[in-house]
Design a protein around this motif. Structure first.
Motif, PDB file in Angstrom:
ATOM      1  N   ALA A   1      77.235 -39.544 -63.325  1.00  0.00           N
ATOM      2  CA  ALA A   1      76.476 -38.471 -63.970  1.00  0.00           C
ATOM      3  C   ALA A   1      75.791 -38.951 -65.241  1.00  0.00           C
ATOM      4  CB  ALA A   1      77.398 -37.295 -64.277  1.00  0.00           C
ATOM      5  N   SER A   2      76.421 -39.893 -65.953  1.00  0.00           N
ATOM      6  CA  SER A   2      75.805 -40.399 -67.173  1.00  0.00           C
ATOM      7  C   SER A   2      74.592 -41.285 -66.891  1.00  0.00           C
ATOM      8  CB  SER A   2      76.832 -41.198 -67.980  1.00  0.00           C
ATOM      9  OG  SER A   2      77.208 -42.389 -67.298  1.00  0.00           O
ATOM     10  N   LEU A   3      74.525 -41.842 -65.695  1.00  0.00           N
ATOM     11  CA  LEU A   3      73.397 -42.701 -65.322  1.00  0.00           C
ATOM     12  C   LEU A   3      72.321 -41.951 -64.543  1.00  0.00           C
ATOM     13  CD1 LEU A   3      75.351 -45.906 -64.216  1.00  0.00           C
ATOM     14  CD2 LEU A   3      74.124 -45.544 -66.361  1.00  0.00           C
ATOM     15  N   ALA A   4      72.548 -40.665 -64.259  1.00  0.00           N
ATOM     16  CA  ALA A   4      71.563 -39.881 -63.515  1.00  0.00           C
ATOM     17  C   ALA A   4      70.430 -39.442 -64.437  1.00  0.00           C
ATOM     18  CB  ALA A   4      72.232 -38.670 -62.873  1.00  0.00           C
ATOM     19  N   ASP A   5      69.257 -39.234 -63.843  1.00  0.00           N
ATOM     20  CA  ASP A   5      68.081 -38.829 -64.625  1.00  0.00           C
ATOM     21  C   ASP A   5      68.191 -37.387 -65.099  1.00  0.00           C
ATOM     22  OD1 ASP A   5      66.915 -41.302 -64.328  1.00  0.00           O
ATOM     23  OD2 ASP A   5      65.922 -40.749 -62.453  1.00  0.00           O
TER      24      ASP A   5
END
Length: 304
Positions: free
Chosen positions: A56-60
Motif C-alpha cells: 500500500a505504501s508503494l501504490a500510486d
C-alpha cells in the motif's frame, strides 16, 4: 620332520546391509513435520499484514482498496511526499521521547531494584507490595487526572505543563517505573550475594559494586526493559494525544492518526509509508540489543 599346516579359517558370513534409519514420512510428520507446518502458517499469518502495508505504501493511489493486488504498481511518491509534511518533526519528537524514557526507565528501575534486592530497611516489603498493586491499574485510567495535574503544574513550571515533551517523558517514567522495578528486582535476586561480599573485601563501595559488577551481570534484563519501554513509548497514542496540543510537538502515533482520522480526506498511502519508515528504528534497536537479550548471566560474569 613333519610340518603342520594350519587349518583354514571359515569364511566370514556376508554382512547384512544395515537397516535404514530414515523414518517414514508419517512418523517424521508426527514427530517433527507438524512443527514446520505450524511455523510456516505462523510466518504467513504474521507476514501478510506487513507485506500488505508495504504494498500500500508503494501504490500510486491513496486508498487501501487499490492495493488489493499486491505490488500492482510500485512508486516512491508516498515516501517522497513525506518530506512535505511534519513527518520528520514527529519522528524526531518520538525518538527524543522514546530514547529518554527508555534510558530513564532502565536507570531508575535498576537503582530501585538494587536497593530492594540488596538492602534491608523498614517498609521494604510494603513498598514491593504497593508497586505490585499499583500496576494492577492501567496508566490510561489516570489520563484525566494527569491532564488536570499538568494544567495546574504548567501555571507554576511552564516547561512541565501541557504541550511539553519533558512533561510527557515524566508521565511515561512514572507509569513504567513500578512494573519494571518489580521485574528487575526478581532478576537482581539471581545475582549471588557472595560476589558483592567478595568485592567489599577488596575495598569496593556500593556504587562500584552497582556500576561495575551488578549492572554487567544483569545486562540481559536491562536490555529487555529498555527495549520494551522504547517500543511501548514509541507507539503510545492516548496520553500523547491528550497532553500534546500543537502539531509541531506531536509524536508519530498522533501525527499518523491525524492523516486518516477523517474518512473523507484519509490518505492511506501516506499513512502506510510513514508506518513503514517509523518501524525502522524499532527494528534497528531490536537487532542491536538481540545479543544482550540472548546473553545469559554466566556469559555476563565471564566477560565482566
Amino acid at each position: 620332520m613333519s610340518t603342520t599346516i594350519p587349518a583354514a579359517r571359515p569364511a566370514a558370513p556376508p554382512r547384512r546391509p544395515a537397516p535404514s534409519r530414515r523414518p517414514s514420512a508419517a512418523r517424521w510428520f508426527s514427530d517433527l513435520g507438524w512443527r514446520h507446518l505450524v511455523g510456516v502458517l505462523a510466518v504467513v499469518y504474521a507476514g501478510f499484514p506487513l507485506v500488505y502495508v508495504v504494498s500500500a505504501s508503494l501504490a500510486d493511489g491513496g486508498t487501501l482498496t487499490g492495493s488489493n493486488d499486491l505490488f500492482a504498481s510500485v512508486s516512491s511518491a508516498n515516501y517522497v511526499a513525506l518530506g512535505g509534511t511534519e513527518f520528520w518533526t514527529w519522528m524526531a519528537n518520538t525518538l527524543v521521547v522514546a530514547v529518554a524514557t527508555g534510558a530513564g526507565t532502565v536507570l531508575m528501575g535498576a537503582a530501585a531494584a538494587y536497593a530492594f534486592s540488596r538492602f534491608r530497611f523498614s517498609g521494604r516489603r510494603v513498598g514491593l507490595t504497593a508497586l505490585l498493586i499499583i500496576q494492577m491499574f492501567p496508566q490510561m485510567l489516570a489520563f484525566v487526572a494527569i491532564f488536570l495535574l499538568l494544567i495546574s503544574l504548567g501555571n507554576v513550571v511552564p516547561v512541565l505543563g501541557l504541550d511539553s515533551k519533558l512533561a510527557l517523558i515524566c508521565v511515561y517514567l512514572g507509569g513504567a517505573l513500578g512494573v519494571n522495578t518489580f521485574l528487575m528486582y526478581g532478576f537482581f535476586n539471581t545475582v549471588p550475594r557472595e560476589i558483592d561480599e567478595a568485592a567489599k573485601i577488596d575495598g569496593a563501595s556500593h556504587a562500584q559494586i552497582y556500576w561495575t559488577i551488578v549492572l554487567r551481570l544483569t545486562a540481559p534484563i536491562l536490555a529487555v526493559v529498555g527495549l520494551l519501554s522504547f517500543i511501548s513509548t514509541f507507539g503510545e497514542f492516548i496520553i500523547a494525544r491528550v497532553l500534546l496540543q500543537s502539531e509541531e510537538s506531536w509524536t508519530l502515533a498522533v501525527g499518523l492518526y491525524g492523516w486518516v482520522s477523517s474518512l473523507q480526506e484519509a490518505n492511506w498511502g501516506l499513512f502506510t509509508a510513514g508506518a513503514v519508515v517509523s518501524a525502522l528504528p524499532v527494528l534497528a534497536l531490536f537487532l542491536f540489543l538481540q545479543k544482550y537479550i540472548v546473553g545469559g548471566l554466566t556469559a555476563g560474569s565471564v566477560k565482566g
